[in-house]
Design a protein around this motif. Structure first.
Motif, mmCIF file in Angstrom:
data_model
loop_
_atom_site.group_PDB
_atom_site.id
_atom_site.type_symbol
_atom_site.label_atom_id
_atom_site.label_comp_id
_atom_site.label_asym_id
_atom_site.label_seq_id
_atom_site.Cartn_x
_atom_site.Cartn_y
_atom_site.Cartn_z
ATOM 1 N N MET A 35 0.829 -1.196 0.000
ATOM 2 C CA MET A 35 0.000 0.000 0.000
ATOM 3 C C MET A 35 0.868 1.252 0.000
ATOM 4 O O MET A 35 1.846 1.330 0.752
ATOM 5 C CB MET A 35 -0.920 0.038 1.234
ATOM 6 N N LEU A 36 0.505 2.218 -0.828
ATOM 7 C CA LEU A 36 1.058 3.569 -0.728
ATOM 8 C C LEU A 36 0.127 4.331 0.204
ATOM 9 O O LEU A 36 -0.900 4.862 -0.210
ATOM 10 C CB LEU A 36 1.132 4.227 -2.103
ATOM 11 N N TRP A 37 0.468 4.405 1.491
ATOM 12 C CA TRP A 37 -0.442 4.899 2.523
ATOM 13 C C TRP A 37 -0.820 6.359 2.306
ATOM 14 O O TRP A 37 -1.961 6.753 2.510
ATOM 15 C CB TRP A 37 0.211 4.717 3.886
ATOM 16 N N GLY A 38 0.172 7.173 1.915
ATOM 17 C CA GLY A 38 -0.066 8.600 1.711
ATOM 18 C C GLY A 38 1.036 9.186 0.858
ATOM 19 O O GLY A 38 1.855 8.465 0.274
ATOM 20 N N THR A 39 1.082 10.499 0.791
ATOM 21 C CA THR A 39 2.004 11.159 -0.128
ATOM 22 C C THR A 39 3.187 11.825 0.568
ATOM 23 O O THR A 39 3.953 12.535 -0.087
ATOM 24 C CB THR A 39 1.255 12.213 -0.965
ATOM 25 N N ARG A 50 -9.994 11.857 5.563
ATOM 26 C CA ARG A 50 -9.835 12.175 6.983
ATOM 27 C C ARG A 50 -8.550 12.965 7.228
ATOM 28 O O ARG A 50 -7.477 12.606 6.742
ATOM 29 C CB ARG A 50 -9.815 10.895 7.821
ATOM 30 N N GLY A 51 -8.659 14.016 8.027
ATOM 31 C CA GLY A 51 -7.499 14.841 8.340
ATOM 32 C C GLY A 51 -6.444 14.134 9.147
ATOM 33 O O GLY A 51 -5.265 14.507 9.110
ATOM 34 N N ASP A 52 -6.826 13.084 9.897
ATOM 35 C CA ASP A 52 -5.855 12.351 10.708
ATOM 36 C C ASP A 52 -5.308 11.122 9.987
ATOM 37 O O ASP A 52 -4.584 10.322 10.565
ATOM 38 C CB ASP A 52 -6.476 11.934 12.048
ATOM 39 N N GLN A 53 -5.651 10.972 8.709
ATOM 40 C CA GLN A 53 -5.133 9.843 7.926
ATOM 41 C C GLN A 53 -4.383 10.411 6.710
ATOM 42 O O GLN A 53 -3.572 11.310 6.876
ATOM 43 C CB GLN A 53 -6.270 8.886 7.554
ATOM 44 N N ALA A 54 -4.609 9.910 5.499
ATOM 45 C CA ALA A 54 -3.825 10.385 4.352
ATOM 46 C C ALA A 54 -4.090 11.854 4.028
ATOM 47 O O ALA A 54 -3.217 12.536 3.482
ATOM 48 C CB ALA A 54 -4.092 9.512 3.127
ATOM 49 N N SER A 102 -8.670 4.221 -0.264
ATOM 50 C CA SER A 102 -9.583 3.487 0.616
ATOM 51 C C SER A 102 -10.324 4.458 1.527
ATOM 52 O O SER A 102 -9.732 5.000 2.465
ATOM 53 C CB SER A 102 -8.794 2.493 1.476
ATOM 54 N N VAL A 103 -11.604 4.669 1.277
ATOM 55 C CA VAL A 103 -12.387 5.562 2.132
ATOM 56 C C VAL A 103 -13.162 4.747 3.155
ATOM 57 O O VAL A 103 -13.514 3.582 2.928
ATOM 58 C CB VAL A 103 -13.351 6.441 1.320
ATOM 59 N N SER A 104 -13.448 5.370 4.295
ATOM 60 C CA SER A 104 -14.302 4.742 5.291
ATOM 61 C C SER A 104 -15.752 5.110 5.012
ATOM 62 O O SER A 104 -16.055 5.755 4.000
ATOM 63 C CB SER A 104 -13.871 5.170 6.696
#
Length: 270
Positions: free
Chosen positions: A76-80, A112-116, A144-146
């Protein structure tokens, strides 16, 4: 249990499992969302003559130190942030070329501000830079969205309309009494995207018995839904180990139920 050792096999399998199929094929869908310090070795094999249904794993990262022989590892590329993107290409190519990987995941809960923490346009730009180069080499998953991310996902798909997105991962967290809400959430994403859906995180809040009863209904729904290609219950992570007994490696009763319930059943191995 059919197992593929190269991307050609994975692509062929995914191509054959079109969500327009009139009946669900019996391919194992269950996986593990597992941090590397959480032991998962006992989710393979068999229990009371029932084979494990677990055949894939991921860890919110682009490489792992605990690849299991019974499971495909999905990077997974979790974020940038740089510490994700700097290693992404090398790691993804390693697992595609040497590790039997046929799928890649992108951006964890970017709404979400606390995720990616990415806008739909930022995610589309990052997708084109980091994910699109793997087109044709692996099946590619959308961000991946919640279950608060329907509008975000819709906007992303419009911003990334020219992107090669093979499947859509989603998450769901809610009370154990809301299994029908879980089904409606999954079906709404199937209708929105027209693509196969992975539920890469989901958990019903409640006691262990409550979660067990939830899985008795959720597993048959997921196994028999032709739109759903894979899913992983949230129970092998640092902040939730409900599928393990005393932090593992032994499985809890819930873990045995999840891993070894026959295809299409959530009742456990009888």
């Amino acid at each position: 249990m059919t197992r593929f050792n190269n991307v050609t096999g994975y692509v062929a399998l995914a191509t054959s499992l079109l969500i327009t199929s009139t009946a669900a094929d019996s391919w194992p869908k269950r996986g593990l969302a597992a941090n590397d310090d959480v032991p998962i070795s006992q989710f393979g094999g068999s229990w009371n003559n029932h084979d494990s249904q677990v055949n894939w794993q991921y860890n919110w990262d682009s490489t792992t130190s605990q690849k299991q022989s019974f499971a495909e590892y999905v990077p997974m590329l979790w974020g940038t942030a740089n510490y994700h993107t700097d290693q992404w290409s090398d790691n993804a190519w390693y697992w595609i070329n040497n590790g039997g990987t046929g799928h890649l995941l992108a951006f964890n809960e970017p709404e979400r501000g606390d995720q990616a923490n990415l806008s739909p346009q930022q995610a589309a730009d990052a997708w084109n830079q980091y994910m699109e180069p793997f087109t044709g080499h692996a099946q590619l998953g959308a961000p991946s969205v919640s279950n608060d991310g329907y509008d975000w996902l819709n906007q992303f798909l419009q911003a990334c309309s020219g992107c090669h997105i093979d499947f859509v991962p989603i998450h769901w967290y809610n009370d154990h009494t809301l299994e029908s809400d879980f089904e409606n959430w999954v079906n709404s994403i199937c209708s929105l995207t027209g693509r196969q859906v992975w539920i890469t995180e989901f958990q019903a809040f409640g006691s262990i018995d409550d979660q067990s009863n939830f899985l008795r209904s959720a597993i048959p729904f997921l196994d028999n839904n032709p739109c759903v290609y894979r899913y992983s219950y949230f129970g092998t992570a640092d902040n939730s180990k409900v599928l393990l007994q005393d932090d593992g490696p032994s499985l809890s009763g819930l873990g045995v139920q999840y891993a070894f319930s026959p295809y299409g059943s959530g009742d456990g191995p009888n």
